[in-house]
Write a protein that holds these residues in place. Structure first.
Motif, PDB file in Angstrom:
ATOM      1  N   GLU A  33       0.823  -1.214   0.000  1.00 54.60           N
ATOM      2  CA  GLU A  33       0.000   0.000   0.000  1.00 54.60           C
ATOM      3  C   GLU A  33       0.862   1.271   0.000  1.00 54.60           C
ATOM      4  OE1 GLU A  33      -2.255  -3.444   1.430  1.00 54.60           O
ATOM      5  OE2 GLU A  33      -0.373  -2.563   2.117  1.00 54.60           O
ATOM      6  N   GLU A  36       1.936   1.717  -3.573  1.00 53.06           N
ATOM      7  CA  GLU A  36       0.789   2.230  -4.325  1.00 53.06           C
ATOM      8  C   GLU A  36       0.627   3.732  -4.103  1.00 53.06           C
ATOM      9  OE1 GLU A  36      -2.032  -1.768  -4.314  1.00 53.06           O
ATOM     10  OE2 GLU A  36      -2.351  -0.241  -2.792  1.00 53.06           O
ATOM     11  N   HIS A  40       1.516   7.623  -6.964  1.00 54.98           N
ATOM     12  CA  HIS A  40       0.721   8.800  -7.327  1.00 54.98           C
ATOM     13  C   HIS A  40       1.476  10.114  -7.131  1.00 54.98           C
ATOM     14  CE1 HIS A  40      -2.685   6.208  -7.953  1.00 54.98           C
ATOM     15  NE2 HIS A  40      -2.570   5.719  -6.731  1.00 54.98           N
ATOM     16  N   GLU A 102       0.153  -3.780 -11.793  1.00 59.28           N
ATOM     17  CA  GLU A 102      -1.128  -3.091 -11.708  1.00 59.28           C
ATOM     18  C   GLU A 102      -1.010  -1.613 -12.099  1.00 59.28           C
ATOM     19  OE1 GLU A 102      -4.671  -2.478  -8.381  1.00 59.28           O
ATOM     20  OE2 GLU A 102      -2.859  -3.565  -7.840  1.00 59.28           O
ATOM     21  N   LEU A 104      -2.757   1.946 -11.491  1.00 60.27           N
ATOM     22  CA  LEU A 104      -3.570   2.493 -10.401  1.00 60.27           C
ATOM     23  C   LEU A 104      -4.217   3.814 -10.807  1.00 60.27           C
ATOM     24  CD1 LEU A 104      -0.829   1.847  -7.720  1.00 60.27           C
ATOM     25  CD2 LEU A 104      -2.852   0.470  -8.099  1.00 60.27           C
TER      26      LEU A 104
END
Length: 104
Positions: A33, A36, A40, A102, A104
């Motif tokens: 997490e 992740e 950003h 992945e 996101l």
């Protein structure tokens, strides 16, 4: 917060660009997490004692796993200037191959 590292665990990297390899000095973590969130590109990131992450990142992100064996103390080391808890983030000593898992 206590973050346990597993020698044979999965290592993650989050970025806002498509990659096939990380450069020496890049940051990796076993906390999925967190990777992740970093994907950003936040300017502010925090987490509480329960591991709930808050950040202001808005960019599209990509989550990667390190796609080769990693040896703690040889290939990676604790980030020396982190403001996070021990074992949250590590720096790499050499280029490492990554695999996109992945968007996101």
């Amino acid at each position: 917060m206590v973050i346990e590292i597993k020698a044979d665990g999965i290592w993650f990297h989050g970025s806002n660009i498509v990659l096939s390899e990380l450069r020496e000095g890049s940051t990796i973590t076993q906390w999925k997490e967190l990777a992740e969130a970093f994907s950003h590109q936040p300017t502010i990131l925090s987490y509480d004692d329960n591991g709930n992450i808050s950040h202001n990142g808005k960019e599209k992100g990509y989550l990667y796993i390190i796609d080769e064996p990693v040896e703690i103390g040889k290939d990676i080391y604790q980030h020396p200037r982190t403001t996070m808890d021990e074992n949250a983030e590590f720096l790499i000593n050499r280029p490492l191959k990554v695999k996109l898992i992945e968007e996101l």
